[in-house]
Design an enzyme around this catalytic site. Sequence first.
Site, short mmCIF file in Angstrom:
data_model
loop_
_atom_site.label_atom_id
_atom_site.label_comp_id
_atom_site.label_asym_id
_atom_site.label_seq_id
_atom_site.Cartn_x
_atom_site.Cartn_y
_atom_site.Cartn_z
N LYS A 78 53.47 23.98 5.32
CA LYS A 78 52.77 23.72 4.17
C LYS A 78 51.26 24.47 4.40
O LYS A 78 50.36 24.12 5.40
CB LYS A 78 51.79 22.19 4.09
CG LYS A 78 51.34 21.66 2.98
CD LYS A 78 50.62 20.69 2.88
CE LYS A 78 49.87 19.39 1.78
NZ LYS A 78 49.35 18.66 1.88
N SER A 158 49.79 15.99 -2.83
CA SER A 158 49.63 17.81 -2.40
C SER A 158 50.55 18.98 -2.23
O SER A 158 50.81 19.64 -2.40
CB SER A 158 48.24 17.39 -2.11
OG SER A 158 48.63 17.35 -1.05
N SER A 182 50.54 12.37 -0.44
CA SER A 182 50.38 13.39 -0.73
C SER A 182 52.43 14.09 -0.59
O SER A 182 53.10 15.15 -0.34
CB SER A 182 49.79 14.48 -0.01
OG SER A 182 48.75 14.66 -1.12
N1 GLN Z 1 46.70 12.55 -4.91
C1 GLN Z 1 46.00 11.85 -3.37
C2 GLN Z 1 44.73 12.48 -3.37
O1 GLN Z 1 44.37 13.64 -4.04
C3 GLN Z 1 46.53 12.14 -2.06
C4 GLN Z 1 46.06 13.10 -1.88
C5 GLN Z 1 46.51 13.85 -0.24
O2 GLN Z 1 47.87 12.25 0.44
N2 GLN Z 1 46.38 14.29 0.49
O3 GLN Z 1 43.27 12.52 -2.69
#
Ligand code: GLN
Length: 494
Positions: A78, A158, A182
Site C-alpha cells: 500500500k 482505503s 480500511s
Molecule cells: N473509512 C474510514 C475513514 O475514512 C476508515 C479508513 C481507514 O480505516 N483508514 O476514516
Amino acid sequence: MSDLTKLTIAEARDALRKGDTTSVELTEACLTAIEGADALGAFVHKTPEIAMDRAQAADERIKAGDAPAMCGIPVGIKDLFCTEGVASQAASKILEGFKPQYESTVSGQLKDAGAVMLGKLNMDEFAMGSSNETSVYGNAVNPWRAEGSAEALTPGGSSGGSASAVAADLCLAATGTDTGGSIRQPAAFTGIVGLKPTYGRCSRWGIVAFASSLDQAGPMTKTVRDAAIMGQAMMGHDPKDSTSADRAVPDFEAMLTGDIRGKVIGIPTEYRMDGMPAEIEALWEKGAEMLQDAGAELRQISLPHTKYALPAYYVIAPAEASSNLARYDGVRFGYRAKLDQGDGITEMYEKTRAEGFGAEVKRRVMVGTYVLSAGFYDAYYNRARKVRALIKRDFDMVFAEGVDAILTPATPSAAFELGQSFDDPVQMYLNDVFTVTVNLAGLPGISVPAGLDAKGLPLGLQLIGRPWEEGDLLNTAYALENAAGFVAKPGKWW
Ligand code: GLN
C-alpha cells in the site's frame, strides 16, 4: 506450472520449496498481469526492477534451504508504507516526489523475509475514505461487476488498490492498513480475506500516520491460511514504535486446526441495523449456523455503546489526523506551491496545504482542529474519548463472560458504484459502521468472504477476537472459510 498468479501464498511457498517453480517465474507472471491491468488502477508505482532483483535473491535463498515462508512471494505494498527509494505518497499530491530514505518496519520485515515487492498500491488519500475515490491517482476499480452490468464498482477503501490487486490475481497478497475498517471493508467488497491485528501487533514506524491511536497494518490475502502466514511475517515488537507490543508472535499457521468445538461465538444484538439489506442479515445467520455446525456455541450478546461508535470515531480520527498532518508544510516533504513575489512563510504554508490536500483531507483537518479547539475540546474530543472507553468496556465484559469471538457482517452492503456516495460524506462514513468499534477498542478483526449477493457480488463476515489472540481468531475464521466454501472469482474484463 500454469496460472502462477492465481496461487495462494501457501501453494506458492510449497511449490517454490519443491522446485516446481521459481520466484523469478512467479514474479514475471505477476508483472505481466499488472501490465495488462491498468484499467483496475491498482498499482500506482510499479517497481519491476526491484521485483526481479529480489526474486533472484529469493531463488538463491530457497536453493540454499534458508527460506522463510514469505521468501520469493510477490506482493504489493500500500502506498501508505514508506519504502526506501521508492515513491511513497499516501495517494496525496502533498507527498508528490517524496522518496523516503528508509523502509517502514512492516515492509522491511517482509523484505527481510524474502518477499518480492511488485510496486505500490492505490488507496484513499492519507487512508481517509471508503471507496478509494479520494486518491490523487484516481480511483481503483473493483474487478467484480454485478451480473449483466458493466458499471464500475468501488473496491472499497482505503486499501482499495490492495484489495483490487489481490482479487484480480495481480499479486499473491498485499499489505493494507486499517484505522476504521480500511482492510476489512475492501476485503469484503472484493471477496478476499483481510486481517486487522490487535493494536500494537504491527509496528507503525514508517507508515504515514492517519490516526495514530487507531492505525494498524495487516495482510490482505486470498485465504485465511495466507493471512496467518503473512500476518506473522508483518508482526512483532519494534523499539522504534512506542506503542508496539513486546509480545511473542506465535506460529499462526500451526494453529489452524479448524477445530472450534466448544468455542463461544457472540452475536451482538446492536449490529442488527435498520435498513440493512435482507441478504446481509441472511448471510450473518448462515454464518452463525455454520459455526454452530462446526461445534461452536452461539450466544446472543449486547454491546450497548455500539451506536455511538461512528460519531466517536469521526471525532477522534480527524482530531489525530489534524495533528499528524500538520507536518506537511511545504518544507520537509514532497510538494511546495509556487509562490508569488512578496509571499512569506505563511503564504507558503497556506498555498501548499490548499493545493496539496484533497477535499476529504481538508474536511478532516477542519473537523479535527475544531473538536480540539479550546472551546470545544471537552464537548467533543473528551466526550468521544469517554465513549471510546465505554465501547472497549462493552467488549471486555463479553470476553470476560467467556465469549471467544464475535460474529458480525463486515459491511452494510456489497460494493457500490463509483461516484454513488462521493458527494455524501455521511453516507460514505456509514460504510464503517461494523468495523470502527474494533479499532476504537484496539481488538483484532478479520473479514472472511462468505457468499455472493443476488447480483453475484461478494459479501464478507467479520469475526472479532480477544486482544492478542489472532491465532485463535484466525482458526475460527478458518473454520468459517471452510464451511462457507467461497471459491468464486471475478470474471476478467480488464
Ligand atoms: N473509512 C474510514 C475513514 O475514512 C476508515 C479508513 C481507514 O480505516 N483508514 O476514516
